[in-house]
Structure formats: structure tokens, C-alpha cells
Design an enzyme around this catalytic site. Sequence first.
Site, PDB file in Angstrom:
ATOM      1  CB  SER A   1      -0.969   0.016   1.124  1.00  0.00           C
ATOM      2  OG  SER A   1      -1.956  -1.091   1.223  1.00  0.00           O
TER       3      SER A   1
ATOM      4  CB  CYS B   1     -18.218  -8.521   0.810  1.00  0.00           C
ATOM      5  SG  CYS B   1     -17.143  -7.566  -0.094  1.00  0.00           S
ATOM      6  CG  ASP B   2     -12.447  -6.207   2.904  1.00  0.00           C
ATOM      7  OD1 ASP B   2     -12.064  -6.573   4.154  1.00  0.00           O
ATOM      8  OD2 ASP B   2     -11.653  -5.452   2.264  1.00  0.00           O
TER       9      ASP B   2
END
Length: 400
Positions: free
Chosen positions: A125, A292-293
Site C-alpha cells: 500500500s 464481503c470485505d
Amino acid sequence: MTATPFHIMVKPIGPECNLDCIYCYYTEKAALYPPRTQFRMTDEVLETYIKDYIEASPLPEIMFFWQGGEPTLLGLDFFERVVELQQKFLPDHQTVTNSLQTNGTIIDDAWVDFLAENNFLVGVSIDGPARLHDRFRVGKKNEKTFAKVEQAIKMLQAGGVEYNTLTTVQRRNYKFGAEVYRFLRDLGVEYMQFIPIVERRRPDGELAGPPDLEAQNEKTKVTEWSVPRDGYGDFICAIFDVWRKTDVGKIFVQPFDVHLGLRMGEPSTLCVNARSCGTGLAMEHNGDLYACDHFVYSTHRLGNVMETPMQELVADARQHDFGEDKHKKLPGECVACRFLTYCGGGCPKHRFIPTKQGSFDLNYFCPSYTRIAEHIEPAMSEMATLLRQGQSPARIMESG
């Protein structure tokens, strides 16, 4: 085996992280597990997950995704155990790959050696050059992190580790798409992902959940770090204009790869642009499986892999309905849009803008998705033609 392939984004250390990124939506998930202050997946949960996931995977290559929080906080011993268990349960006719998403600040020589030896794909990231990255991606004491992240990328490169970068597009960097792209390219990055950031805040100051959990969407406001509705489009189009002239076939930018694939009639490789979703789930450190995330909420918890076989949880009717609702509940404006094939209606979590009919289910990023599709359409059409003729899409640069 399940009929439909799926993947699970695993949070082996839950929401724990050594950074305090201002825009992070996941640190609040600690509230799901009070009064716990430490999160670490036990060996029992890890073994059950790996065994069941391998058994439930119909594809010849089984892909494991490790995220957080910050998964490297678990230490090398945890991931050495991961590799050991994968080899223990892996059938002869299948192979396994691992993908690890990290903020890069803990990566050292030992990590590089392990990741290279075990063929991990590493996502790092990074939000651009220092002045942009350090605005939001800071440590617990507000310390800057850019230097460590840049060094981690250089170490991964030197060590021969396969990697890509993940850049958030937010209020601070959205005006500098070309600069961010050139910076990453000059750093040696060949595979780039860009994710737009938007979160909402309720009147009580807490982050809002997805639209289906918020009864009065008009009372929520986007956060101060969220990218403007059309800002993501500005960012991506600025990148495209540079990439189109000099880097086609050399640098791979996820939004362009996805769009070109869709133009070629292939299914979307990214859930945001897909017609339906529901095949990308998230699992917390204790084995709780979520839809889901972006939907790690108690209302979207399917169960726990320690109590119910994974295949049953994935095949749950609630999960099927969750995935199908992505296209079944599209507002009329989306259904009539000629670019629907390319945006897929966007992520359901971002559908909270009022439509012309007064409902609150238009995607926040609709102006950006439309702008991107219109801007890149001529070049993408030409690239698709070249591919169908068996030629390299990079030839488009010659005609530029």
C-alpha cells in the site's frame, strides 16, 4: 466441491495494525469482538480453514489471500505454518499460491527471503510520493511512513519477490493522478491498483454502514478524506493519458486491464465491475465468515468455519441473494446506461446517492465511472481490435 469458484480474504490478525491511517474503515471492526484487545488466529482455526478451503476449491490453482489489519504483525512463524499446512493438505493435482497485502513498514531481509522462497505475491500500500502518502498513512504517533514503504518496495525488487502496489484515491491525492502514476512507474512498479475511498459518517460521528443498514441515508455525510464523486474519474483519466502514450504493454494498470477484458467479452476480474458479486468473502481471525470485505457487519455474518462446513456457508442462500442483488437492485438510471457493462453498477456499499426518482441507490462514483468509460473508450476499442487480430495492443502507441 462447490460449483462456483470463490475466494476468501482472510484477516488472521483481525483489525490490528501498526499504523493509524486516517481513512481506514477496518480498525473499527474491533468493536465486533469486545472486550478483546489482541487478535491472532489460533493454529486450530488456521488448520481448519486451510484444510476446508483446499477441499472446497475446484480450480487447479488454489489462491490464498492474507490481509488485515497488518498481517506481518503475526511474524514469519505464522506464515511458515501457513505454508506447512498448505503442503500437508494439498492434493497432487492442485497447486497453491499466496497473496499478502501489507503496509510494508515491517518488511526486512528475513521477510524478503521467505516471500521469495515461497513465491508469495505481495501487495504494498502506497499513496504516491511522500507529500501525498504521508498525509493519511501515518503511524500510531502520527509519524510519517513513506520512507519505510519505499524501502520495502526496493527490497522486494532486489529480492526477486513478485509484487504490485495498491494506491487509494482520496481527498489529498485525487488531483495528482499523472504525478502519482509517474512516481510509481519511475520507482519500478509494473502492476498498479487504484481504489477510490469514500466513507460516510452518521450524525453521532460514527462511520456509517452500507446503505441497507442505514434507514435515512440523507442524514449521513461523506467524510473529509473521501474523494469527490467525480474525483476518481479525474485521477484515472489523467493516468490513462500518460499510460496511453508511453506505457501500453509495459505497465499494467488494473482499471484498464479490467475494462479491456470486458470489451473483449471476458468476465470482470474485479468484483466492483462485475455483474454480480458474492464470490469474494472475508474471514476474521476467529473463523467468522462474512459476505464481503466491505460488509463485515453482524448482519452479514454467515457463520463460523469452526462450527459449520465452509462449503455450506459459501452456498448459503443469503450469500447467493447478496451477490444477485448487485444487479437485481440497480436503479433505472443504471439499467438504461450504455456504460453499465463496464462499471457493473459499482460496489453496493457505495449506492447511497439519490436518483432522479428519489430513491437512495445510485452509486456515489457514477460520474467517475461514466467519465472514465467515455474517456478511454476510443483507445480501448482500438486495442480490442488489435487483440482480435492477434496483434499487440501496444501498437496503439505508434498511432498516438
